[in-house]
Design a protein around this motif. Structure first.
Motif, PDB file in Angstrom:
ATOM      1  N   ALA A 187       0.829  -1.215   0.000  1.00  0.00           N
ATOM      2  CA  ALA A 187       0.000   0.000   0.000  1.00  0.00           C
ATOM      3  C   ALA A 187       0.860   1.261   0.000  1.00  0.00           C
ATOM      4  O   ALA A 187       0.519   2.250  -0.657  1.00  0.00           O
ATOM      5  CB  ALA A 187      -0.921  -0.010   1.216  1.00  0.00           C
ATOM      6  N   ALA A 188       1.973   1.211   0.722  1.00  0.00           N
ATOM      7  CA  ALA A 188       2.850   2.382   0.742  1.00  0.00           C
ATOM      8  C   ALA A 188       3.405   2.674  -0.643  1.00  0.00           C
ATOM      9  O   ALA A 188       3.471   3.835  -1.060  1.00  0.00           O
ATOM     10  CB  ALA A 188       3.988   2.159   1.736  1.00  0.00           C
ATOM     11  N   TRP A 189       3.819   1.631  -1.364  1.00  0.00           N
ATOM     12  CA  TRP A 189       4.382   1.858  -2.700  1.00  0.00           C
ATOM     13  C   TRP A 189       3.327   2.327  -3.696  1.00  0.00           C
ATOM     14  O   TRP A 189       3.628   3.071  -4.629  1.00  0.00           O
ATOM     15  CB  TRP A 189       5.081   0.602  -3.214  1.00  0.00           C
ATOM     16  CG  TRP A 189       6.442   0.465  -2.603  1.00  0.00           C
ATOM     17  CD1 TRP A 189       6.811  -0.347  -1.587  1.00  0.00           C
ATOM     18  CD2 TRP A 189       7.617   1.222  -2.954  1.00  0.00           C
ATOM     19  NE1 TRP A 189       8.140  -0.151  -1.277  1.00  0.00           N
ATOM     20  CE2 TRP A 189       8.661   0.797  -2.099  1.00  0.00           C
ATOM     21  CE3 TRP A 189       7.884   2.212  -3.895  1.00  0.00           C
ATOM     22  CZ2 TRP A 189       9.950   1.334  -2.170  1.00  0.00           C
ATOM     23  CZ3 TRP A 189       9.161   2.736  -3.951  1.00  0.00           C
ATOM     24  CH2 TRP A 189      10.181   2.297  -3.105  1.00  0.00           C
ATOM     25  N   VAL A 190       2.074   1.935  -3.482  1.00  0.00           N
ATOM     26  CA  VAL A 190       1.005   2.377  -4.379  1.00  0.00           C
ATOM     27  C   VAL A 190       0.578   3.812  -4.055  1.00  0.00           C
ATOM     28  O   VAL A 190       0.339   4.608  -4.961  1.00  0.00           O
ATOM     29  CB  VAL A 190      -0.209   1.422  -4.280  1.00  0.00           C
ATOM     30  CG1 VAL A 190      -1.420   1.996  -4.987  1.00  0.00           C
ATOM     31  CG2 VAL A 190       0.149   0.057  -4.844  1.00  0.00           C
ATOM     32  N   ALA A 191       0.514   4.141  -2.772  1.00  0.00           N
ATOM     33  CA  ALA A 191      -0.117   5.393  -2.368  1.00  0.00           C
ATOM     34  C   ALA A 191       0.842   6.557  -2.121  1.00  0.00           C
ATOM     35  O   ALA A 191       0.423   7.706  -2.222  1.00  0.00           O
ATOM     36  CB  ALA A 191      -0.933   5.156  -1.091  1.00  0.00           C
ATOM     37  N   TRP A 192       2.085   6.275  -1.765  1.00  0.00           N
ATOM     38  CA  TRP A 192       2.984   7.333  -1.319  1.00  0.00           C
ATOM     39  C   TRP A 192       4.165   7.511  -2.249  1.00  0.00           C
ATOM     40  O   TRP A 192       4.427   6.702  -3.123  1.00  0.00           O
ATOM     41  CB  TRP A 192       3.493   7.038   0.086  1.00  0.00           C
ATOM     42  CG  TRP A 192       2.422   7.058   1.135  1.00  0.00           C
ATOM     43  CD1 TRP A 192       1.197   7.626   1.058  1.00  0.00           C
ATOM     44  CD2 TRP A 192       2.503   6.453   2.433  1.00  0.00           C
ATOM     45  NE1 TRP A 192       0.508   7.437   2.215  1.00  0.00           N
ATOM     46  CE2 TRP A 192       1.280   6.721   3.076  1.00  0.00           C
ATOM     47  CE3 TRP A 192       3.469   5.729   3.107  1.00  0.00           C
ATOM     48  CZ2 TRP A 192       1.015   6.282   4.365  1.00  0.00           C
ATOM     49  CZ3 TRP A 192       3.197   5.292   4.399  1.00  0.00           C
ATOM     50  CH2 TRP A 192       1.985   5.579   5.009  1.00  0.00           C
ATOM     51  N   HIS A 193       4.901   8.581  -2.012  1.00  0.00           N
ATOM     52  CA  HIS A 193       6.128   8.846  -2.754  1.00  0.00           C
ATOM     53  C   HIS A 193       7.169   7.780  -2.413  1.00  0.00           C
ATOM     54  O   HIS A 193       7.093   7.118  -1.374  1.00  0.00           O
ATOM     55  CB  HIS A 193       6.671  10.235  -2.416  1.00  0.00           C
ATOM     56  CG  HIS A 193       5.781  11.336  -2.865  1.00  0.00           C
ATOM     57  ND1 HIS A 193       5.642  11.683  -4.192  1.00  0.00           N
ATOM     58  CD2 HIS A 193       4.969  12.164  -2.170  1.00  0.00           C
ATOM     59  CE1 HIS A 193       4.792  12.673  -4.298  1.00  0.00           C
ATOM     60  NE2 HIS A 193       4.348  12.991  -3.081  1.00  0.00           N
ATOM     61  N   ALA A 251       7.641   5.341   0.927  1.00  0.00           N
ATOM     62  CA  ALA A 251       7.458   3.909   0.737  1.00  0.00           C
ATOM     63  C   ALA A 251       8.722   3.141   1.102  1.00  0.00           C
ATOM     64  O   ALA A 251       8.657   2.053   1.685  1.00  0.00           O
ATOM     65  CB  ALA A 251       7.053   3.623  -0.709  1.00  0.00           C
TER      66      ALA A 251
END
Length: 58
Positions: free
Chosen positions: A24-30, A34
């Motif tokens: 989710a971090a790699w999809v949603a954040w810079h 991430a």
């Protein structure tokens, strides 16, 4: 309500949470944020290893 589950299930649930957080971090954040989440996920897994060994030994 708390339900006791076998050690393997506990390990799988923690692993699922860690994988979901990283994905989710790699999809949603810079990328920087991430990457930080990814590093924290690795630290979490390393810190959990003694507990997981204990859970599997029972």
């Amino acid at each position: 309500m708390i339900v006791a589950v076998p050690g393997v299930v506990t390990i799988l649930l923690v692993g699922l949470h860690v994988v979901a957080a990283v994905a989710a971090a790699w999809v949603a954040w810079h990328a920087f944020a991430a990457a930080l989440v990814s590093v924290l996920a690795v630290v979490t897994v390393v810190m959990e290893l003694p507990r997981w060994r204990w859970l599997l030994s029972r």
